[in-house]
Design a protein around this motif. Structure first.
Motif, PDB file in Angstrom:
ATOM      1  N   MET A 260      17.827  -6.065 -47.217  1.00 18.74           N
ATOM      2  CA  MET A 260      18.551  -5.146 -46.338  1.00 18.74           C
ATOM      3  C   MET A 260      17.727  -4.854 -45.093  1.00 18.74           C
ATOM      4  O   MET A 260      16.503  -5.013 -45.076  1.00 18.74           O
ATOM      5  CB  MET A 260      18.856  -3.833 -47.067  1.00 18.74           C
ATOM      6  CG  MET A 260      17.620  -3.116 -47.587  1.00 18.74           C
ATOM      7  SD  MET A 260      17.984  -1.598 -48.500  1.00 18.74           S
ATOM      8  CE  MET A 260      18.185  -0.435 -47.131  1.00 18.74           C
ATOM      9  N   ASN A 261      18.412  -4.432 -44.038  1.00 14.58           N
ATOM     10  CA  ASN A 261      17.727  -3.952 -42.842  1.00 14.58           C
ATOM     11  C   ASN A 261      17.099  -2.596 -43.136  1.00 14.58           C
ATOM     12  O   ASN A 261      17.735  -1.718 -43.731  1.00 14.58           O
ATOM     13  CB  ASN A 261      18.712  -3.822 -41.677  1.00 14.58           C
ATOM     14  CG  ASN A 261      19.090  -5.156 -41.082  1.00 14.58           C
ATOM     15  OD1 ASN A 261      18.231  -5.988 -40.801  1.00 14.58           O
ATOM     16  ND2 ASN A 261      20.388  -5.380 -40.878  1.00 14.58           N
ATOM     17  N   LEU A 262      15.847  -2.437 -42.716  1.00 13.75           N
ATOM     18  CA  LEU A 262      15.130  -1.180 -42.905  1.00 13.75           C
ATOM     19  C   LEU A 262      15.161  -0.409 -41.599  1.00 13.75           C
ATOM     20  O   LEU A 262      14.575  -0.834 -40.600  1.00 13.75           O
ATOM     21  CB  LEU A 262      13.687  -1.463 -43.331  1.00 13.75           C
ATOM     22  CG  LEU A 262      12.751  -0.262 -43.454  1.00 13.75           C
ATOM     23  CD1 LEU A 262      13.255   0.707 -44.521  1.00 13.75           C
ATOM     24  CD2 LEU A 262      11.332  -0.728 -43.782  1.00 13.75           C
ATOM     25  N   TYR A 263      15.867   0.725 -41.607  1.00 11.14           N
ATOM     26  CA  TYR A 263      15.955   1.578 -40.431  1.00 11.14           C
ATOM     27  C   TYR A 263      14.972   2.735 -40.556  1.00 11.14           C
ATOM     28  O   TYR A 263      14.574   3.125 -41.651  1.00 11.14           O
ATOM     29  CB  TYR A 263      17.386   2.099 -40.255  1.00 11.14           C
ATOM     30  CG  TYR A 263      18.370   1.008 -39.918  1.00 11.14           C
ATOM     31  CD1 TYR A 263      18.535   0.579 -38.602  1.00 11.14           C
ATOM     32  CD2 TYR A 263      19.130   0.380 -40.912  1.00 11.14           C
ATOM     33  CE1 TYR A 263      19.434  -0.431 -38.279  1.00 11.14           C
ATOM     34  CE2 TYR A 263      20.018  -0.639 -40.602  1.00 11.14           C
ATOM     35  CZ  TYR A 263      20.168  -1.039 -39.289  1.00 11.14           C
ATOM     36  OH  TYR A 263      21.039  -2.055 -38.975  1.00 11.14           O
ATOM     37  N   GLN A 264      14.603   3.304 -39.406  1.00  9.54           N
ATOM     38  CA  GLN A 264      13.539   4.305 -39.396  1.00  9.54           C
ATOM     39  C   GLN A 264      13.858   5.507 -40.271  1.00  9.54           C
ATOM     40  O   GLN A 264      12.954   6.075 -40.907  1.00  9.54           O
ATOM     41  CB  GLN A 264      13.268   4.777 -37.964  1.00  9.54           C
ATOM     42  CG  GLN A 264      14.481   5.401 -37.280  1.00  9.54           C
ATOM     43  CD  GLN A 264      14.286   5.524 -35.786  1.00  9.54           C
ATOM     44  OE1 GLN A 264      13.661   4.667 -35.168  1.00  9.54           O
ATOM     45  NE2 GLN A 264      14.822   6.571 -35.191  1.00  9.54           N
ATOM     46  N   ASP A 265      15.125   5.908 -40.379  1.00  5.96           N
ATOM     47  CA  ASP A 265      15.417   7.115 -41.153  1.00  5.96           C
ATOM     48  C   ASP A 265      15.331   6.892 -42.658  1.00  5.96           C
ATOM     49  O   ASP A 265      15.164   7.842 -43.422  1.00  5.96           O
ATOM     50  CB  ASP A 265      16.777   7.710 -40.763  1.00  5.96           C
ATOM     51  CG  ASP A 265      17.956   6.761 -40.952  1.00  5.96           C
ATOM     52  OD1 ASP A 265      17.728   5.581 -41.327  1.00  5.96           O
ATOM     53  OD2 ASP A 265      19.098   7.190 -40.721  1.00  5.96           O
ATOM     54  N   PHE A 266      15.412   5.632 -43.118  1.00  5.73           N
ATOM     55  CA  PHE A 266      15.303   5.348 -44.556  1.00  5.73           C
ATOM     56  C   PHE A 266      13.950   5.800 -45.106  1.00  5.73           C
ATOM     57  O   PHE A 266      13.851   6.206 -46.266  1.00  5.73           O
ATOM     58  CB  PHE A 266      15.475   3.851 -44.799  1.00  5.73           C
ATOM     59  CG  PHE A 266      15.458   3.454 -46.255  1.00  5.73           C
ATOM     60  CD1 PHE A 266      16.631   3.429 -46.999  1.00  5.73           C
ATOM     61  CD2 PHE A 266      14.274   3.098 -46.884  1.00  5.73           C
ATOM     62  CE1 PHE A 266      16.619   3.059 -48.340  1.00  5.73           C
ATOM     63  CE2 PHE A 266      14.249   2.724 -48.220  1.00  5.73           C
ATOM     64  CZ  PHE A 266      15.423   2.708 -48.946  1.00  5.73           C
ATOM     65  N   LEU A 267      12.910   5.748 -44.267  1.00  6.17           N
ATOM     66  CA  LEU A 267      11.574   6.107 -44.728  1.00  6.17           C
ATOM     67  C   LEU A 267      11.512   7.539 -45.229  1.00  6.17           C
ATOM     68  O   LEU A 267      10.676   7.877 -46.064  1.00  6.17           O
ATOM     69  CB  LEU A 267      10.559   5.909 -43.598  1.00  6.17           C
ATOM     70  CG  LEU A 267      10.497   4.514 -42.971  1.00  6.17           C
ATOM     71  CD1 LEU A 267       9.475   4.483 -41.853  1.00  6.17           C
ATOM     72  CD2 LEU A 267      10.178   3.456 -44.005  1.00  6.17           C
ATOM     73  N   ASN A 268      12.413   8.399 -44.748  1.00  8.68           N
ATOM     74  CA  ASN A 268      12.397   9.805 -45.124  1.00  8.68           C
ATOM     75  C   ASN A 268      13.475  10.181 -46.137  1.00  8.68           C
ATOM     76  O   ASN A 268      13.768  11.360 -46.325  1.00  8.68           O
ATOM     77  CB  ASN A 268      12.546  10.677 -43.875  1.00  8.68           C
ATOM     78  CG  ASN A 268      11.319  10.626 -42.999  1.00  8.68           C
ATOM     79  OD1 ASN A 268      11.275   9.850 -42.049  1.00  8.68           O
ATOM     80  ND2 ASN A 268      10.311  11.415 -43.306  1.00  8.68           N
TER      81      ASN A 268
END
Length: 339
Positions: A260-268
Motif C-alpha cells: 500500500m501507499n504510505l501517507y504521512q498521516d498513517f504514521l500517527n
C-alpha cells in the motif's frame, strides 16, 4: 524553528510533489499539531503521537522507499477463484485457527525497511501452520530480505515488494528463523526492535544499513545446514481487485500480504478505521491482512503492521475496506503451501 521547518518542507517536496488535501503544510507533520488536526476532522479514526523526539529527516529516512511504487510492483499470476459460500460480516483468522499463534504476532522491523518481507513471510508461516498444524515452521524474514532472488530488491533493507518474497519462497525456498536475539531457527531476525511510539520502551532506531548480505549459513548450534532447512511453497498468486474474492481466500487459506501507499498521516494512527487525509506519500508499506469487520458503519480490513505492539492499536490497524484505500486491495499477494 524556522530553519527546521524549512528543511522539513524541503524534504517533503523531495518525497512527493502532491498537494495536501486536508491539512495545511505550515507545521511539522510529526508533532502534536498533526494529531490535533486529524482528531478535529470529521473522520473515522483517531491519531496519537508517534516518533516523538525525532527529526523530520530521520522519520522520512526510516520509511522512504525511493524508486519503488505500486505502479512498478511485480505482478503474479491472478488466481481463478470460485465463490464457495456466504461471506460473514466479521472474520478473524486468529479465532478460526487458534492453534497458530503466528497469525496475531506483531513483529518489529527495526532499522530495516522490511515490512514487505515481514508481511509475506508472516502469511507464509501462518499458512504453513494451517496446512501442517503438527509441524509449524517459522520462515525467516532475514532470509527473505537478504537472499531475495529478484533484482527488484538488491538491498532488502531499502524496501521492496511482497510479491518478490512470495516468488522467492516458491522458486528458491526460505529457511527458518525467529525474532531478534533468539536462537530460534536457522537465521533469526538481524535488527533489534526500536521505538515507533512517543514513549516507547525499546530505544531509538538506528540508521538503516547501507547494504544487506546473503549469508547462506545457519547460526551456531542449529542442527541443520542452510540447504537442509529450506522449504519451498507450491505456487504464488495475486488476488484480483475484488473485495469478496480477497475475503474468500483469507477465510479459506489464511492471511495474505498487501502492499500500500504510505501517507504521512498513517504514521500517527492510533485507533478506528484508517483512511488517508493527506496526499503526501512518504513511501510504501506492506501489511498482513488477517480479517475484516465493521466499526461505526465503516467496513475495514484487520491488518498486522511490523512496527511493534506499542504502535497503533497494539500493533494492528483497521484500514477502510471496499474502496482500494491506499491501493491496498489492488496489491494483495498470497501463496499455497505444499501439502
Amino acid at each position: 524553528m524556522k530553519l527546521l521547518l524549512a528543511v522539513f518542507l524541503g524534504l517533503l517536496a523531495a518525497v512527493s510533489s502532491s498537494p495536501v488535501k486536508s491539512l495545511k503544510q505550515d507545521f511539522v507533520e510529526y508533532s502534536a499539531d498533526l494529531v490535533e488536526k486529524i482528531n478535529s476532522m470529521d473522520t473515522t479514526w483517531r491519531a496519537g503521537r508517534h516518533f516523538a523526539g525525532e527529526t523530520a529527516a530521520s522519520v522520512l529516512d526510516r520509511f522512504s522507499t525511493a524508486g519503488l511504487s505500486l505502479e512498478k510492483a511485480p505482478k503474479l499470476p491472478v488466481v481463478e477463484y470460485d465463490r464457495a459460500g456466504a461471506i460473514p460480516t466479521e472474520f478473524d483468522a486468529r479465532t478460526k485457527w487458534p492453534n497458530c499463534p503466528s497469525i496475531g504476532r506483531v513483529n518489529d522491523q527495526g532499522r530495516c525497511r522490511a515490512s514487505w518481507a515481514f508481511s509475506a513471510v508472516g502469511a507464509m508461516t501462518d499458512r504453513q501452520c494451517i496446512v501442517h498444524p503438527s509441524a509449524p515452521f517459522n520462515y525467516s524474514v532475514t532470509d527473505a530480505v537478504t537472499c531475495n532472488v529478484f533484482h527488484e530488491v538488491p538491498d532488502g533493507c531499502a524496501g521492496g515488494y511482497s510479491a518478490d518474497a512470495w516468488s522467492t519462497w516458491v522458486l528458491d525456498g526460505l529457511v527458518s528463523g525467529g525474532g531478534y536475539h533468539t536462537s530460534n531457527g536457522c537465521r533469526p531476525y538481524a535488527y533489534k526492535p526500536c521505538d515507533h511510539y512517543e514513549t516507547g520502551s525499546y530505544g531509538p532506531c538506528e540508521s538503516p544499513p547501507d547494504s544487506t548480505y546473503c549469508n547462506k549459513t545457519c547460526i551456531n548450534g542449529y542442527t541443520k545446514t542452510y540447504a537442509e532447512d529450506k522449504k519451498k511453497g507450491d505456487y504464488r498468486y495475486d488476488l484480483p481487485l475484488n473485495e469478496t474474492i480477497i475475503q474468500e481466500d483469507i477465510m479459506t487459506s489464511g492471511p495474505v500480504s498487501a502492499d500500500m501507499n504510505l501517507y504521512q498521516d498513517f504514521l500517527n494512527y492510533r485507533s478506528g478505521v484508517y483512511q488517508h487525509k493527506t496526499e503526501t506519500r512518504v513511501g510504501l508499506l506492506t501489511v498482513k491482512i488477517i480479517g475484516w469487520g465493521v466499526e461505526n458503519n465503516q467496513k475495514y480490513w484487520l491488518c498486522v503492521n511490523s512496527w511493534n505492539s506499542e504502535w497503533g492499536d497494539k500493533g494492528l490497524v483497521k484500514i477502510l475496506r471496499g474502496t482500494d484505500e491506499c491501493g491496498l486491495e489492488a496489491n494483495v499477494h498470497a501463496g499455497k503451501v505444499i501439502q
